[in-house]
Design an enzyme around this catalytic site. Sequence first.
Site, PDB file in Angstrom:
ATOM      1  N   SER A 146       0.861  -1.187   0.000  1.00  0.00           N
ATOM      2  CA  SER A 146       0.000   0.000   0.000  1.00  0.00           C
ATOM      3  C   SER A 146       0.890   1.228   0.000  1.00  0.00           C
ATOM      4  O   SER A 146       2.051   1.169   0.445  1.00  0.00           O
ATOM      5  CB  SER A 146      -0.885   0.005   1.257  1.00  0.00           C
ATOM      6  OG  SER A 146      -1.514   1.260   1.434  1.00  0.00           O
ATOM      7  N   TYR A 159      -1.615  -0.237  10.527  1.00  0.00           N
ATOM      8  CA  TYR A 159      -1.773  -0.653   9.130  1.00  0.00           C
ATOM      9  C   TYR A 159      -0.498  -0.342   8.347  1.00  0.00           C
ATOM     10  O   TYR A 159       0.025  -1.202   7.621  1.00  0.00           O
ATOM     11  CB  TYR A 159      -2.964   0.072   8.513  1.00  0.00           C
ATOM     12  CG  TYR A 159      -3.199  -0.272   7.065  1.00  0.00           C
ATOM     13  CD1 TYR A 159      -3.675  -1.528   6.702  1.00  0.00           C
ATOM     14  CD2 TYR A 159      -2.955   0.661   6.056  1.00  0.00           C
ATOM     15  CE1 TYR A 159      -3.888  -1.847   5.368  1.00  0.00           C
ATOM     16  CE2 TYR A 159      -3.169   0.349   4.725  1.00  0.00           C
ATOM     17  CZ  TYR A 159      -3.639  -0.909   4.385  1.00  0.00           C
ATOM     18  OH  TYR A 159      -3.841  -1.227   3.057  1.00  0.00           O
TER      19      TYR A 159
END
Length: 247
Positions: A146, A159
């Site tokens: 990501s 995250y």
Amino acid sequence: MTVESATPTSKVVLITGASSGIGEATARRLAASGHRVFLGARRTGLIAAVAKDIEAAGGVAGHHALDVTDRESMGAFVRAARDRYGRIDVLVNNAGVMPLSMLEALKVDEWDLMIDVNLRGVLYGIAAVLPLMREQGSGHIVNVASVSGHRVDPTAAVYSATKFAVRAVSEGLRQESRDVRVTVITPGLVSSELTDGITDSGVRGAVEGMMEIAIPASAVGEAIAYAVGQPADVDVSEMVIRPTAQG
């Protein structure tokens, strides 16, 4: 063992988290290019439906129940694919969760979930396929990270930590490998179900408000198809795919 035949350029591609989003889009794109795909996810009804659609369109697809947080489940998924196709050329480690929250909210169970799915799941996938790829003398591991693996924003600390770790593991594996290619796919805002896992209503609303610029999952599937389609001596180490409007 029943082995399904293929054209000389067809690859056997395993995809985790293939019931929706990037995983589903990647499966459809690769199957349309003639690759044999094998879909894994917990939602077995959905992956069965995707596989059926692919085969109805003339592609080759199989599926198997998969919980990436369970090492035995990952092993069973990989064995089922090898039994069906006789080899494994590519693993796309795509499964991921994103329950964003401020650290002070102390959502420790959600921290654990992100570590289990986003990082441990990737490691379990690598552990399951790497010996087979070494035995074959070739293979390709594609890890979906990501843009949060390049930057840290409020609510995304854990995250981001998992996605930074995925990039670190990928780079380590790439440097250790001479016959196995390693690619990191780094998406920005993508239309998917990831926001469904955000339990903090304020955070979820803020993220959903940003999704109007999100790109379709098929854009990431195209990037994965590009990396998979390169010659064996070409390693696409990392690709960042994000909306033009994303800051």
